[in-house]
Scaffold this motif. Structure first.
Motif, PDB file in Angstrom:
ATOM      1  N   UNK A  32       0.830  -1.207   0.000  1.00  0.00           N
ATOM      2  CA  UNK A  32       0.000   0.000   0.000  1.00  0.00           C
ATOM      3  C   UNK A  32       0.869   1.265   0.000  1.00  0.00           C
ATOM      4  N   UNK A  33       1.957   1.246   0.744  1.00  0.00           N
ATOM      5  CA  UNK A  33       2.857   2.393   0.742  1.00  0.00           C
ATOM      6  C   UNK A  33       3.432   2.609  -0.653  1.00  0.00           C
ATOM      7  N   UNK A  34       3.854   1.529  -1.289  1.00  0.00           N
ATOM      8  CA  UNK A  34       4.435   1.619  -2.632  1.00  0.00           C
ATOM      9  C   UNK A  34       3.420   2.146  -3.641  1.00  0.00           C
ATOM     10  N   UNK A  35       2.154   1.755  -3.471  1.00  0.00           N
ATOM     11  CA  UNK A  35       1.105   2.154  -4.413  1.00  0.00           C
ATOM     12  C   UNK A  35       0.497   3.512  -4.097  1.00  0.00           C
ATOM     13  N   UNK A  36       0.906   4.104  -2.971  1.00  0.00           N
ATOM     14  CA  UNK A  36       0.360   5.398  -2.594  1.00  0.00           C
ATOM     15  C   UNK A  36      -1.055   5.339  -2.032  1.00  0.00           C
ATOM     16  N   UNK A  37      -1.469   4.152  -1.581  1.00  0.00           N
ATOM     17  CA  UNK A  37      -2.789   3.990  -0.978  1.00  0.00           C
ATOM     18  C   UNK A  37      -2.759   4.425   0.484  1.00  0.00           C
ATOM     19  N   UNK A  38      -3.923   4.815   0.990  1.00  0.00           N
ATOM     20  CA  UNK A  38      -4.054   4.979   2.434  1.00  0.00           C
ATOM     21  C   UNK A  38      -3.991   3.598   3.084  1.00  0.00           C
ATOM     22  N   UNK A  39      -3.344   3.511   4.231  1.00  0.00           N
ATOM     23  CA  UNK A  39      -3.191   2.217   4.892  1.00  0.00           C
ATOM     24  C   UNK A  39      -4.507   1.716   5.476  1.00  0.00           C
ATOM     25  N   UNK A  40      -5.345   2.631   5.975  1.00  0.00           N
ATOM     26  CA  UNK A  40      -6.657   2.240   6.484  1.00  0.00           C
ATOM     27  C   UNK A  40      -6.610   1.285   7.657  1.00  0.00           C
ATOM     28  N   UNK A  41      -5.653   1.460   8.541  1.00  0.00           N
ATOM     29  CA  UNK A  41      -5.473   0.548   9.674  1.00  0.00           C
ATOM     30  C   UNK A  41      -6.240   1.063  10.890  1.00  0.00           C
ATOM     31  N   UNK A  42      -7.224   0.282  11.325  1.00  0.00           N
ATOM     32  CA  UNK A  42      -8.075   0.713  12.432  1.00  0.00           C
ATOM     33  C   UNK A  42      -7.288   0.999  13.701  1.00  0.00           C
ATOM     34  N   UNK A  43      -6.214   0.228  13.941  1.00  0.00           N
ATOM     35  CA  UNK A  43      -5.436   0.430  15.165  1.00  0.00           C
ATOM     36  C   UNK A  43      -4.857   1.836  15.227  1.00  0.00           C
ATOM     37  N   UNK A  44      -4.481   2.390  14.076  1.00  0.00           N
ATOM     38  CA  UNK A  44      -3.948   3.750  14.074  1.00  0.00           C
ATOM     39  C   UNK A  44      -5.049   4.769  14.361  1.00  0.00           C
ATOM     40  N   UNK A  45      -6.250   4.492  13.869  1.00  0.00           N
ATOM     41  CA  UNK A  45      -7.382   5.378  14.145  1.00  0.00           C
ATOM     42  C   UNK A  45      -7.713   5.361  15.636  1.00  0.00           C
ATOM     43  N   UNK A  46      -7.674   4.172  16.235  1.00  0.00           N
ATOM     44  CA  UNK A  46      -7.922   4.068  17.676  1.00  0.00           C
ATOM     45  C   UNK A  46      -6.893   4.878  18.455  1.00  0.00           C
ATOM     46  N   UNK A  47      -5.652   4.789  18.030  1.00  0.00           N
ATOM     47  CA  UNK A  47      -4.595   5.565  18.691  1.00  0.00           C
ATOM     48  C   UNK A  47      -4.871   7.058  18.547  1.00  0.00           C
ATOM     49  N   UNK A  48      -5.318   7.466  17.362  1.00  0.00           N
ATOM     50  CA  UNK A  48      -5.572   8.888  17.101  1.00  0.00           C
ATOM     51  C   UNK A  48      -6.666   9.449  18.002  1.00  0.00           C
ATOM     52  N   UNK A  49      -7.681   8.623  18.303  1.00  0.00           N
ATOM     53  CA  UNK A  49      -8.808   9.109  19.105  1.00  0.00           C
ATOM     54  C   UNK A  49      -8.721   8.651  20.556  1.00  0.00           C
ATOM     55  N   UNK A  50      -7.660   7.927  20.909  1.00  0.00           N
ATOM     56  CA  UNK A  50      -7.459   7.531  22.293  1.00  0.00           C
ATOM     57  C   UNK A  50      -8.366   6.422  22.774  1.00  0.00           C
ATOM     58  N   UNK A  51      -8.721   5.499  21.885  1.00  0.00           N
ATOM     59  CA  UNK A  51      -9.573   4.375  22.267  1.00  0.00           C
ATOM     60  C   UNK A  51      -8.791   3.069  22.227  1.00  0.00           C
ATOM     61  N   UNK A  52      -9.164   2.141  23.095  1.00  0.00           N
ATOM     62  CA  UNK A  52      -8.512   0.838  23.145  1.00  0.00           C
ATOM     63  C   UNK A  52      -9.222  -0.131  22.205  1.00  0.00           C
ATOM     64  N   UNK A  53      -8.637  -1.313  22.042  1.00  0.00           N
ATOM     65  CA  UNK A  53      -9.174  -2.295  21.105  1.00  0.00           C
ATOM     66  C   UNK A  53     -10.588  -2.727  21.462  1.00  0.00           C
ATOM     67  N   UNK A  54     -10.956  -2.645  22.715  1.00  0.00           N
ATOM     68  CA  UNK A  54     -12.282  -3.083  23.124  1.00  0.00           C
ATOM     69  C   UNK A  54     -13.373  -2.037  22.978  1.00  0.00           C
ATOM     70  N   UNK A  55     -12.992  -0.825  22.595  1.00  0.00           N
ATOM     71  CA  UNK A  55     -13.965   0.260  22.485  1.00  0.00           C
ATOM     72  C   UNK A  55     -14.417   0.437  21.033  1.00  0.00           C
ATOM     73  N   UNK A  56     -15.728   0.619  20.859  1.00  0.00           N
ATOM     74  CA  UNK A  56     -16.282   0.806  19.519  1.00  0.00           C
ATOM     75  C   UNK A  56     -15.937   2.196  18.992  1.00  0.00           C
ATOM     76  N   UNK A  57     -15.780   2.300  17.677  1.00  0.00           N
ATOM     77  CA  UNK A  57     -15.542   3.586  17.031  1.00  0.00           C
ATOM     78  C   UNK A  57     -16.740   3.945  16.163  1.00  0.00           C
ATOM     79  N   UNK A  58     -17.065   5.230  16.128  1.00  0.00           N
ATOM     80  CA  UNK A  58     -18.164   5.681  15.284  1.00  0.00           C
ATOM     81  C   UNK A  58     -17.611   6.431  14.070  1.00  0.00           C
ATOM     82  N   UNK A  59     -18.501   6.984  13.248  1.00  0.00           N
ATOM     83  CA  UNK A  59     -18.086   7.665  12.028  1.00  0.00           C
ATOM     84  C   UNK A  59     -17.197   8.869  12.321  1.00  0.00           C
ATOM     85  N   UNK A  60     -17.467   9.545  13.433  1.00  0.00           N
ATOM     86  CA  UNK A  60     -16.640  10.694  13.807  1.00  0.00           C
ATOM     87  C   UNK A  60     -15.203  10.250  14.071  1.00  0.00           C
ATOM     88  N   UNK A  61     -15.053   9.128  14.773  1.00  0.00           N
ATOM     89  CA  UNK A  61     -13.720   8.587  15.044  1.00  0.00           C
ATOM     90  C   UNK A  61     -13.017   8.207  13.745  1.00  0.00           C
TER      91      UNK A  61
END
Length: 249
Positions: A142-171
């Motif tokens: 994905x990096x080579x192709x210039x795609x977004x990685x789309x990794x949920x774990x990074x989104x959780x880190x960005x919003x301060x949520x752990x793996x057990x917490x649900x994320x909504x569209x805002x997150x």
């Protein structure tokens, strides 16, 4: 029998995949003589240095550079917050050197720090060791192709949520350098502390053309991912993930 009593040894275990904040909480739970202010001060000590840490970052963050392991402390070090943190960082440096991370990262087009960032993503995404080099390959592709990685774990880190917490569209759509659903490329820092297996996988991706992965418990193996080269294959696998309620929305 008449000799001195053996010195008491205390063991503290820090598992893979913890953030700095989670590491602080774990150490405070396991080490009753640790002072929180002293421990947090240790986390930003100038003694935690690495020659490959980027000089252009507008912040200093030791995320990902305290090695997860079991450490022994005796009566002389049981209340030494900085001493333990420095040992954890030195172990990180030792493992990085053993893996020859600098040369191997360059061979796959990464800086050593980028390799640690990528390893932290693998650490948070992989549930089985066999999947680590395959997830690594998807990220590299994905990096080579210039795609977004789309990794949920990074989104959780960005919003301060752990793996057990649900994320909504805002997150999912939060504007953050750590949200790989929004930005292209790697986040600016690691999102957790990777272990040796993830560091190895980051610089030794398994050969393959995969662009997607999703957990399906493939082959009846709990935690196993399915890897796909096309959007059609990925969507079919994602539907399995939804049907099995494995965390796909």
């Amino acid at each position: 029998n008449e000799g001195p009593l053996p010195e008491e040894v205390i063991r503290v275990t820090v598992p893979e995949g913890l953030t700095v904040e989670q590491t602080v909480r774990r150490l405070l739970d396991q080490m009753p003589l640790f002072d929180e202010d002293e421990l947090r001060a240790a986390m930003v000590s100038e003694r935690l240095a690495w020659e490959h840490y980027p000089t252009d970052l507008p912040y200093r963050l030791i995320e990902g550079m305290l090695f997860p392991d079991t450490y022994q402390l005796d009566e002389a070090t049981v209340s030494d917050e900085l001493g333990l943190v420095v040992r954890m960082h030195q172990q990180f440096l030792r493992v990085v050197d053993e893996l020859d991370l600098e040369a191997r990262a360059a061979a796959v087009g990464l800086t050593p720090y980028e390799a640690v960032i990528l390893a932290s993503l693998i650490e948070e995404e992989a549930l089985l060791d066999v999947d680590r080099p395959r997830i690594s390959r998807v990220i590299h592709n994905r990096l080579t192709s210039g795609w977004r990685l789309g990794i949920d774990a990074s989104t959780r880190y960005a919003v301060g949520k752990t793996a057990g917490e649900a994320m909504d569209e805002t997150d999912l759509n939060v504007v953050s350098l750590w949200n790989t659903r929004v930005v292209v490329g790697l986040p600016p820092t690691p999102i957790a502390a990777p272990g040796r297996a993830s560091l190895e996988a980051a610089v030794a991706p398994e050969p393959g053309a995969w662009m997607y992965y999703v957990r399906t418990d493939e082959g009846g193996v709990p935690g196993a991912h399915t890897f796909a080269t096309s959007a059609r294959e990925f969507e079919a696998a994602r539907r399995i993930c939804v049907e099995k309620d494995l965390g796909c929305g």
